[in-house]
Design an enzyme around this catalytic site. Structure first.
Site, PDB file in Angstrom:
ATOM      1  N   ASN A  48       0.842  -1.194   0.000  1.00 51.05           N
ATOM      2  CA  ASN A  48       0.000   0.000   0.000  1.00 51.05           C
ATOM      3  C   ASN A  48       0.878   1.246   0.000  1.00 51.05           C
ATOM      4  OD1 ASN A  48       0.630  -0.814   2.690  1.00 51.05           O
ATOM      5  ND2 ASN A  48      -1.040   0.406   3.525  1.00 51.05           N
ATOM      6  N   CYS A  59      -4.240   0.568  -2.212  1.00 46.52           N
ATOM      7  CA  CYS A  59      -4.032  -0.685  -1.467  1.00 46.52           C
ATOM      8  C   CYS A  59      -2.924  -1.545  -2.082  1.00 46.52           C
ATOM      9  CB  CYS A  59      -5.306  -1.519  -1.483  1.00 46.52           C
ATOM     10  SG  CYS A  59      -6.696  -0.761  -0.648  1.00 46.52           S
ATOM     11  N   GLU A  61      -2.969  -4.795  -2.652  1.00 46.64           N
ATOM     12  CA  GLU A  61      -3.468  -5.767  -3.640  1.00 46.64           C
ATOM     13  C   GLU A  61      -3.572  -5.120  -5.013  1.00 46.64           C
ATOM     14  OE1 GLU A  61      -4.701  -4.930  -0.671  1.00 46.64           O
ATOM     15  OE2 GLU A  61      -6.313  -6.268  -0.087  1.00 46.64           O
ATOM     16  N   CYS A  92     -10.326  -5.127   0.890  1.00 46.57           N
ATOM     17  CA  CYS A  92     -11.430  -4.178   0.729  1.00 46.57           C
ATOM     18  C   CYS A  92     -12.222  -4.501  -0.538  1.00 46.57           C
ATOM     19  CB  CYS A  92     -10.900  -2.739   0.704  1.00 46.57           C
ATOM     20  SG  CYS A  92     -10.229  -2.240  -0.886  1.00 46.57           S
ATOM     21  N   CYS A  95     -10.601  -3.696  -4.026  1.00 45.77           N
ATOM     22  CA  CYS A  95      -9.604  -4.671  -4.471  1.00 45.77           C
ATOM     23  C   CYS A  95     -10.260  -5.964  -4.941  1.00 45.77           C
ATOM     24  CB  CYS A  95      -8.602  -4.947  -3.345  1.00 45.77           C
ATOM     25  SG  CYS A  95      -7.515  -3.528  -3.066  1.00 45.77           S
TER      26      CYS A  95
HETATM   27  N1  THU Z   1      -5.380  -1.329   2.615  1.00 44.98           N
HETATM   28  C1  THU Z   1      -4.833  -2.240   1.763  1.00 44.98           C
HETATM   29  O1  THU Z   1      -3.686  -2.106   1.336  1.00 44.98           O
HETATM   30  N2  THU Z   1      -5.602  -3.283   1.373  1.00 44.98           N
HETATM   31  C2  THU Z   1      -6.888  -3.496   1.765  1.00 44.98           C
HETATM   32  O2  THU Z   1      -7.525  -4.441   1.301  1.00 44.98           O
HETATM   33  C3  THU Z   1      -7.497  -2.607   2.753  1.00 44.98           C
HETATM   34  C4  THU Z   1      -6.718  -1.428   3.162  1.00 44.98           C
HETATM   35  C5  THU Z   1      -4.560  -0.194   3.032  1.00 44.98           C
HETATM   36  C6  THU Z   1      -5.042   1.149   2.560  1.00 44.98           C
HETATM   37  C7  THU Z   1      -4.446   2.079   3.586  1.00 44.98           C
HETATM   38  O3  THU Z   1      -3.116   2.379   3.192  1.00 44.98           O
HETATM   39  C8  THU Z   1      -4.387   1.230   4.845  1.00 44.98           C
HETATM   40  O4  THU Z   1      -4.521  -0.116   4.437  1.00 44.98           O
HETATM   41  C9  THU Z   1      -5.466   1.544   5.865  1.00 44.98           C
HETATM   42  O5  THU Z   1      -6.713   1.524   5.293  1.00 44.98           O
END
Ligand code: THU
Length: 131
Positions: A48, A59, A61, A92, A95
């Protein structure tokens, strides 16, 4: 669900953990790493990347998937995501929809304690959007 050997699963988890080390998450302090296998066997990773303008955070992913797409991959098979959560991390909704775009089937949800759950995009995103 695609078939992965134990070694292949472990390799994806290892690569996702290594990618997580590169996460840029100074605002949430929530570091995420992802690794995916493309149809031709190549592995791509992502983490991320956050921004002071919070809505621009991307994110792990999606960064892994876009990394593969930018290298010309159009069919991806398995993806692993890892974060420091109490149980296996759950991706999320955005993604999940992006995983669907490139045909990812198997998804390994993992955490830093070594817990993992193997699931599918179909299970994570029933009735996903398509044109
Ligand atoms: N985040 C991800 O990288 N993947 C997810 O599926 C959910 C959230 C990251 C986004 C942000 O940088 C941090 O987690 C907090 O939301």
């Amino acid at each position: 669900m695609t078939n992965l050997t134990l070694e292949e699963k472990q390799e994806l988890i290892r690569m996702a953990l290594a990618a997580r080390e590169k996460a840029y998450a100074p605002y949430s302090n929530f570091m995420v790493g992802a690794a995916l296998r493309a149809e031709d066997g190549r592995i791509f990773t992502g983490c991320n990347v956050e921004n002071a303008s919070y809505g621009l955070c991307v994110c792990g992913e999606r960064n892994a998937i876009f990394h593969a797409a930018c290298a010309g991959e159009r069919v991806m098979t398995e993806l692993c995501v890892v974060a420091d959560t109490s149980g296996p991390v759950s991706p999320c909704g955005a993604c999940r929809q992006v995983m669907r775009e490139f045909g990812i089937q198997t998804v390994i949800l993992a955490n830093m304690k070594g817990d993992f759950k193997i699931t599918t995009v179909e299970e994570l995103l029933p009735y996903g959007f398509e044109l």
